[in-house]
Motif scaffolding. Sequence first.
Motif, mmCIF file in Angstrom:
data_model
loop_
_atom_site.group_PDB
_atom_site.id
_atom_site.type_symbol
_atom_site.label_atom_id
_atom_site.label_comp_id
_atom_site.label_asym_id
_atom_site.label_seq_id
_atom_site.Cartn_x
_atom_site.Cartn_y
_atom_site.Cartn_z
ATOM 1 N N ARG B 174 30.239 -53.936 -8.029
ATOM 2 C CA ARG B 174 30.092 -52.611 -8.626
ATOM 3 C C ARG B 174 29.470 -51.659 -7.625
ATOM 4 O O ARG B 174 29.894 -50.522 -7.463
ATOM 5 C CB ARG B 174 29.171 -52.703 -9.851
ATOM 6 C CG ARG B 174 29.857 -52.253 -11.131
ATOM 7 C CD ARG B 174 28.817 -51.799 -12.121
ATOM 8 N NE ARG B 174 27.920 -50.821 -11.518
ATOM 9 C CZ ARG B 174 27.087 -50.061 -12.204
ATOM 10 N NH1 ARG B 174 27.039 -50.187 -13.497
ATOM 11 N NH2 ARG B 174 26.288 -49.199 -11.608
ATOM 12 N N GLU B 175 28.432 -52.166 -6.938
ATOM 13 C CA GLU B 175 27.743 -51.306 -5.986
ATOM 14 C C GLU B 175 28.637 -50.934 -4.808
ATOM 15 O O GLU B 175 28.628 -49.784 -4.358
ATOM 16 C CB GLU B 175 26.476 -52.023 -5.483
ATOM 17 C CG GLU B 175 25.525 -51.063 -4.826
ATOM 18 C CD GLU B 175 24.200 -51.729 -4.463
ATOM 19 O OE1 GLU B 175 23.900 -52.822 -4.992
ATOM 20 O OE2 GLU B 175 23.486 -51.149 -3.638
ATOM 21 N N GLN B 178 31.150 -48.412 -6.010
ATOM 22 C CA GLN B 178 30.390 -47.180 -6.230
ATOM 23 C C GLN B 178 30.209 -46.426 -4.907
ATOM 24 O O GLN B 178 30.519 -45.242 -4.792
ATOM 25 C CB GLN B 178 29.006 -47.562 -6.788
ATOM 26 C CG GLN B 178 28.050 -46.432 -6.977
ATOM 27 C CD GLN B 178 28.015 -45.978 -8.416
ATOM 28 O OE1 GLN B 178 28.705 -46.517 -9.273
ATOM 29 N NE2 GLN B 178 27.234 -44.965 -8.678
ATOM 30 N N GLU B 179 29.706 -47.167 -3.910
ATOM 31 C CA GLU B 179 29.466 -46.527 -2.618
ATOM 32 C C GLU B 179 30.768 -46.097 -1.962
ATOM 33 O O GLU B 179 30.810 -45.082 -1.269
ATOM 34 C CB GLU B 179 28.708 -47.485 -1.684
ATOM 35 C CG GLU B 179 27.262 -47.711 -2.075
ATOM 36 C CD GLU B 179 26.405 -46.463 -1.881
ATOM 37 O OE1 GLU B 179 26.707 -45.662 -0.989
ATOM 38 O OE2 GLU B 179 25.432 -46.294 -2.644
ATOM 39 N N LEU B 182 32.469 -43.314 -4.884
ATOM 40 C CA LEU B 182 31.686 -42.264 -5.532
ATOM 41 C C LEU B 182 30.618 -41.682 -4.619
ATOM 42 O O LEU B 182 29.827 -40.829 -5.027
ATOM 43 C CB LEU B 182 31.050 -42.794 -6.810
ATOM 44 C CG LEU B 182 32.074 -43.266 -7.828
ATOM 45 C CD1 LEU B 182 31.368 -43.846 -9.034
ATOM 46 C CD2 LEU B 182 32.996 -42.136 -8.232
ATOM 47 N N VAL C 27 29.563 -40.473 -13.630
ATOM 48 C CA VAL C 27 30.071 -41.672 -12.953
ATOM 49 C C VAL C 27 29.041 -42.258 -11.997
ATOM 50 O O VAL C 27 29.266 -43.309 -11.406
ATOM 51 C CB VAL C 27 31.382 -41.388 -12.190
ATOM 52 C CG1 VAL C 27 32.460 -40.923 -13.149
ATOM 53 C CG2 VAL C 27 31.163 -40.388 -11.072
ATOM 54 N N GLY C 28 27.923 -41.561 -11.806
ATOM 55 C CA GLY C 28 26.882 -42.119 -10.945
ATOM 56 C C GLY C 28 27.079 -41.850 -9.470
ATOM 57 O O GLY C 28 26.574 -42.599 -8.627
ATOM 58 N N SER C 29 27.811 -40.788 -9.119
ATOM 59 C CA SER C 29 27.923 -40.425 -7.700
ATOM 60 C C SER C 29 26.578 -39.921 -7.187
ATOM 61 O O SER C 29 25.777 -39.385 -7.958
ATOM 62 C CB SER C 29 28.966 -39.321 -7.525
ATOM 63 O OG SER C 29 28.866 -38.756 -6.240
#
Lengths: 338, 338, 338, 93, 93, 93
Positions: B174-175, B178-179, B182, C27-29
Amino acid sequence: MQSSLILQNLVSAPVLFFFLGVLAVIVGSDLEIPSPLPKLFSLYLLLAIGFKGGLELAHSGLGSQVLLTIGAAVLMSLLVPISSFLILRTRMDVYNAAALAASYGSISAVTFITAQSFLNVLHLDFDGFMVAALALMESPAIVVGVLLAKLGMPAIDAHAGAQPGAKAGGLRWREVLQEAFLNGSVFLLIGSLVIGFLVTTFSPAGLVKMEPFTDKLFYGALCFFLLDMGIVAAQRLRDLRRAGPFLIGFAVLAPLLHAAVGLGISRLLGLNQGNSLLFMVLCASASYIAVPAAMRMTLPQANPSLYISSALGVTFPFNVVVGIPLYMALIQRFVPIS
Amino acid sequence: MQSSLILQNLVSAPVLFFFLGVLAVIVGSDLEIPSPLPKLFSLYLLLAIGFKGGLELAHSGLGSQVLLTIGAAVLMSLLVPISSFLILRTRMDVYNAAALAASYGSISAVTFITAQSFLNVLHLDFDGFMVAALALMESPAIVVGVLLAKLGMPAIDAHAGAQPGAKAGGLRWREVLQEAFLNGSVFLLIGSLVIGFLVTTFSPAGLVKMEPFTDKLFYGALCFFLLDMGIVAAQRLRDLRRAGPFLIGFAVLAPLLHAAVGLGISRLLGLNQGNSLLFMVLCASASYIAVPAAMRMTLPQANPSLYISSALGVTFPFNVVVGIPLYMALIQRFVPIS
Amino acid sequence: MQSSLILQNLVSAPVLFFFLGVLAVIVGSDLEIPSPLPKLFSLYLLLAIGFKGGLELAHSGLGSQVLLTIGAAVLMSLLVPISSFLILRTRMDVYNAAALAASYGSISAVTFITAQSFLNVLHLDFDGFMVAALALMESPAIVVGVLLAKLGMPAIDAHAGAQPGAKAGGLRWREVLQEAFLNGSVFLLIGSLVIGFLVTTFSPAGLVKMEPFTDKLFYGALCFFLLDMGIVAAQRLRDLRRAGPFLIGFAVLAPLLHAAVGLGISRLLGLNQGNSLLFMVLCASASYIAVPAAMRMTLPQANPSLYISSALGVTFPFNVVVGIPLYMALIQRFVPIS
Amino acid sequence: MKRIDLFLSEREVNKVCKAISEAGVPGYSVIRHVTGKGLAGEISESMDFSGLGANAHVIVFCDPGLLSAVRAALRPLFEVYGGVGFISEAEPL
Amino acid sequence: MKRIDLFLSEREVNKVCKAISEAGVPGYSVIRHVTGKGLAGEISESMDFSGLGANAHVIVFCDPGLLSAVRAALRPLFEVYGGVGFISEAEPL
Amino acid sequence: MKRIDLFLSEREVNKVCKAISEAGVPGYSVIRHVTGKGLAGEISESMDFSGLGANAHVIVFCDPGLLSAVRAALRPLFEVYGGVGFISEAEPL
Ligand SMILES: Nc1ncnc2c1ncn2[C@@H]1O[C@H](COP(=O)(O)O)[C@@H](O)[C@H]1O
Ligand SMILES: Nc1ncnc2c1ncn2[C@@H]1O[C@H](COP(=O)(O)O)[C@@H](O)[C@H]1O
Ligand SMILES: Nc1ncnc2c1ncn2[C@@H]1O[C@H](COP(=O)(O)O)[C@@H](O)[C@H]1O
Ligand code: NA
Ligand code: NA
Ligand code: NA
């Protein structure tokens, strides 16, 4: 005539925004332009003024009037610190006198820009090489200032006051020259001038694409920066009370004196009205951007609040509000329309 | 011909401001662009390039050449990290090799923008969909880089190296995603692209009002940002001495290799000269905006000063100064004028 | 018709950038606009809107409709806090009710600007004097809010709650008036309005030079600021869960109610469609720029997260996304095309 | 009462604040834009535009009893990402 | 273990960091944009545009044995340019 | 010698500096843009554009004898606006 010039200057947007900043401090508003936004505008103004100066220098070329004018400007930046030092020394210690001398020998780019905007409104021409004069007046004054302090400083100090890490006073000069010529604002101004020159000469297609940034935005950014200058100048004025009437008097009379000398030289050089105003403003203005940082490093014994407050709190507003239209009035009397 | 292209590139304002920044560091000037001003310009450039890309994508539509080009770009962003990893692994540990691989597989938006400006000066066309390719090349390279590290990492580490709070390695992904997807700069670029597309399609009246911001200011803002890039790149160069000749060699040869492969693919895809240059630049450039932040979080074992210094201190200046005109010279030889 | 207005509003660049900011948080950007960049854009927008308002005020003059409209606006900024206070007081303590009342009586300059952009897209005219109304609505609401708290506050508090340094409650008023009228954003807005007026009247030559800064950049800068507003509003929304359904309900229904009253007044005043929308938006919007700083100082007992979250997290997005097109639809039904 | 001073990368500051909050500290303060030097070399602000950030300084005043919980919460983070922590004595004003 | 807190002008911060590094400290942290008041009067950020800068706060945690070296390195700088320094007790977390 | 650490909203920092100056402290340093968490909840910089500001950290080194004057000067301000203060031991470098 003169009074209409003053009025015309007073109702220009940059001057009005300067007053708005002053007013904010007077009435106690919490309006502030937080750091580093003023730095953004000062970097922008230096870059833009340098680039446009280089562009126009490329167009005008380096003829004899150009070289003579630049030479005269540099000469003024060497002489003004000496005469100022002699006057200031009557009431002040050697360090403060020297730092103030450096400040008044150097120039204020924002005053210069404001004068250019004033000329624009009056539809008077001026030349790009004046920016080269501006750029070359900052460093000599700094060097002369430090030199005067060194010569005038008491013998004991001359030994003890050596900077840490300086070997036998020799290394010291590297630092002075560094601060005088490689100071961030001097460097950016001269660098942008050279870039403007190179691009105009070798790749003129790029000029159109720079124009919206360096040209169109300029006036608005100047207003924004002057809003901050108004705030800072008004804050500085408070400090000045401690400095006493001698320094306040100097900060008002020195620009008048230097402008008068500048007018004489302009006539000798046969400059047109626009260039004469810019030349007078260069002589009359005092530096509060390049010089303070340089003095802090090279003359730490001087009190920054004295040289910043007189240059930014008195001389700058005086030139912007009263000086520019006044010098213009003198020019209209003594300099023929070219 | 080639030498005139190099000259033409060298005297462009953006490249000259880059050199001015480098020079400031070399001569020891205290010129700096204080934080967060560089961030302002990087956010602005991403927003503007994304918006304009979306606008042009809406005009060109999603034809088969568009989709093929974007597909090829994404493919390159998957393959370049793998080949780079294999080369780097010969001399480096798995973490640093993987982080560098991710960086070279990803792209440098500023190099891309500089290439666009170069094409403008040469009056060569290019298409908006290339920005879509740019936007889609950042994330896959990051994912591949982390994957390579995971595959190549010694067995013990694979257990112990689990991030705090990660449950059985599962949450870890997920991380990474995400990186990769996002990340602030990826997100802004893709978001602005979509907004540019939507506004052009559904509300074209708004375009004219965006133009002064996204278009007119662009070139000047690029110059300002490159001034800072010059300063940072020169500071980084010092770090690189420690990195040794292998990495410096990689940082110069990798762009050449990837540009050559990019040229081959451009010919296969039948891209015009402008798009070919942009495609080559995408392949040849290495990321120092999106990737470092992502690597810091997902591969903390890698040394940031290695991947930042080689991407920003060597590959970026190489591409901007030598690479772009060199690739253009190759294109003029191998790609027919459309 | 209504649905097409909503769509037209939704696909405008400013609204889309607002959503992009909201999405970044959802979305946590890690996209963020670091401080003080949002401040730069808010100062810029206030300066530009004020200057343009002053310019247009100088053109339109101070006729009776102008004065009546401004008077009605000021009246609304006095009445809205009172009615809001009475409603809020049913469920909240006196300090929070008063601070919220001040916020809803005051205005949101960004909502106003977004409405102006919307009118531009619809090619509907509006007048510069509406900016004067905007500028004059901030301070009265703040004063009324503090007054309500003072009147409604329990007797014990009224003694004990005296500010430190306040002598017999008298000095206290100076601080309230200071915060209400000399608040940085109020001061800059009114100051720029006056400067725009003066320059237009006495030195119109300067206007053309301000235009690229105050006019051309405006729309893009608004997009950039709304991107940040989207991020902050979305972060605030989380806080609001704690505030409970009563406050969320108020934050949605109050703008509807105030807009409806605003529509009635617009009809009475005979405002055209454009001015009617702006008047409604002034009534319907709640302040999150001038009021929070003022309330922090004058009503420290109130919880900032309540008034900021409801004004910025609910009412602002509601107005920008749904409100503006909805109010326009009502206007198209009830206000004749002039 | 104890004073805890933490220095770590800005990128992890949210994680660290969450960890110490969960460890039960009554409050904390965070200063960003901190530069410095440590085992990982020099940290400057020059890569700020990339979202990489500089360091942060986190200050916590808390009861001595919370120290071990804070230490346990931070150790894994510091091991992976670097960062240092120090303690000293303090009392409320 | 000792904690050293230095306050000085931003203009000299590089010199000071170099001096304390050479004195052997294992690491340090620097906070810029610090305003304040001391013998030289009030220091604000309002001249930042000129490159003059405000103050910096330098924090060093190090062995007591290094104190005298740090003191010796800083004394001449503080004498010329101003600046103050304080020490307190600390221990690693 | 005592070290005082104050954390409070940026909005009141001028008031606090004036109060402690009048209490007789020889100098102080102020760090703005401090975020954090306390009784009043989380404080971030996100409302900076409104002039609301984040927190400030005020550091004072002074004689123990001044403590009670500083405390007396700050108590009413902290009671109205929030803010916390801590003391520890220190000595000049
Ligand atoms: N225990 C603590 N340790 C460090 N900082 C604190 C602590 N408590 C409060 N603060 C700081 O002081 C500010 C104001 O505290 P308060 O008035 O309790 O909300 C907070 O936002 C924090 O920045
Ligand atoms: N001895 C020290 N004194 C003060 N700050 C330190 C010290 N050691 C490390 N730091 C800070 O902690 C950060 C991370 O340290 P490190 O993980 O060792 O690289 C450094 O960049 C410094 O800002
Ligand atoms: N007693 C003090 N407590 C905290 N900071 C101080 C103190 N004295 C001086 N400073 C800081 O050190 C800077 C330089 O001090 P000075 O050289 O005495 O002007 C000041 O501007 C303050 O930021
Ligand atoms: Na001069
Ligand atoms: Na690449
Ligand atoms: Na309202």
